[in-house]
Write an enzyme that holds these catalytic residues in place. Sequence first.
Site, PDB file in Angstrom:
ATOM      1  N   ALA A 193     -72.257   5.220  -7.847  1.00  0.00           N
ATOM      2  CA  ALA A 193     -71.255   4.645  -8.743  1.00  0.00           C
ATOM      3  C   ALA A 193     -70.255   3.766  -7.984  1.00  0.00           C
ATOM      4  O   ALA A 193     -70.085   2.584  -8.291  1.00  0.00           O
ATOM      5  CB  ALA A 193     -70.532   5.759  -9.488  1.00  0.00           C
ATOM      6  N   GLY A 253     -70.284   2.697  -4.729  1.00  0.00           N
ATOM      7  CA  GLY A 253     -70.916   1.656  -3.943  1.00  0.00           C
ATOM      8  C   GLY A 253     -71.412   0.497  -4.787  1.00  0.00           C
ATOM      9  O   GLY A 253     -71.246  -0.670  -4.427  1.00  0.00           O
ATOM     10  N   LYS A 273     -54.290  11.203  -0.025  1.00  0.00           N
ATOM     11  CA  LYS A 273     -55.516  11.117  -0.831  1.00  0.00           C
ATOM     12  C   LYS A 273     -56.280  12.443  -0.775  1.00  0.00           C
ATOM     13  O   LYS A 273     -56.847  12.890  -1.776  1.00  0.00           O
ATOM     14  CB  LYS A 273     -56.395   9.977  -0.302  1.00  0.00           C
ATOM     15  N   ASN A 319     -57.501  14.764  -3.918  1.00  0.00           N
ATOM     16  CA  ASN A 319     -58.902  15.149  -4.077  1.00  0.00           C
ATOM     17  C   ASN A 319     -59.098  16.659  -4.105  1.00  0.00           C
ATOM     18  O   ASN A 319     -59.962  17.174  -4.832  1.00  0.00           O
ATOM     19  CB  ASN A 319     -59.752  14.552  -2.948  1.00  0.00           C
ATOM     20  N   ASN A 346     -61.820   9.090 -15.617  1.00  0.00           N
ATOM     21  CA  ASN A 346     -63.235   9.272 -15.268  1.00  0.00           C
ATOM     22  C   ASN A 346     -63.528  10.729 -14.901  1.00  0.00           C
ATOM     23  O   ASN A 346     -62.622  11.539 -14.689  1.00  0.00           O
ATOM     24  CB  ASN A 346     -63.603   8.375 -14.084  1.00  0.00           C
TER      25      ASN A 346
END
Length: 296
Positions: free
Chosen positions: A13, A15, A180, A184, A245
């Site tokens: 997705a 890349g 980040k 995550n 998403n």
Amino acid sequence: MNFQKIFVLGAGAIGSSYGALLSRKNDVTLIGRKSHVEAINAKGLEVSGDIQERFFVKAETKIKRIHPHSLILLTTKAHDSAKALTDTKSLLKNNTVILILQNGLGNKELVEGTVGDKIEVLRGLVAVGAEFSEPGKIASWNGETILEQTETSVKIAELFNESGLKTRVSNEFGREVWNKLVVNCVVNPLTAILRVRDNEIVTEALKEVRHGIIDECVRVGRAEGMVFEPDLKGLIDKSILRYINFSSMCQDLMRGKKTEIDFLNGKIVELGRRHHIPTPINETLVSLIKSLEAKQ
């Protein structure tokens, strides 16, 4: 530096999203799974989301030849880096540049240990939402790419920005990596366990869990010499609300694939043990994700 060729190694997705936009002004080849490659070569890459366009970009299942002054975007899962690059190592040239666009900690050291010290290896952070719909089709949402500070990174940032990929170079990249990482560590396991979109975990019922994860990450990060914003919890909650998403980890579990948990919450647990800092919430999340992986 002008790159004669760009390869996207691990075109799922994320890349595929990067490769599609870069193909507008550059010679790009996506390196991905056979079914995805065949669909792209037959009908092009269909991108939805913030971009509504079909891209006729080249796609192959492996890198056959690397041109002088090539840029490789490494967008495989972190645990697949060594295998992907081992298969490509003999083709690398001294002026090849590898840009790692992955989640987690320890990625750069792993790649450098695989390709050696003659290849320039750079690290980037991706704050872009993307989903793999089916072979030849992805969804992508606008975000930001952050690169570590080097002369080559400045050139890559210019190239990315010219292609519509909002990119900046940071002279505080270590802090950016940790910020980040904390996001995550909250988003990926919770969404994967609950099978929900990212913004759906910002609820009152999950507040203590979210903030407990952040507290553990911050304690470990401080032991590693990191400095965090005082209102990190509030900032992270606000940022997650913008993500519509499914996280990469959630997508991995839905497709029966191995996740990057060892490079995220697993790293917090590993470093916590090194500094004698308890990380019970992160340890629990690692165990739950590995249990779900094993069931598949």
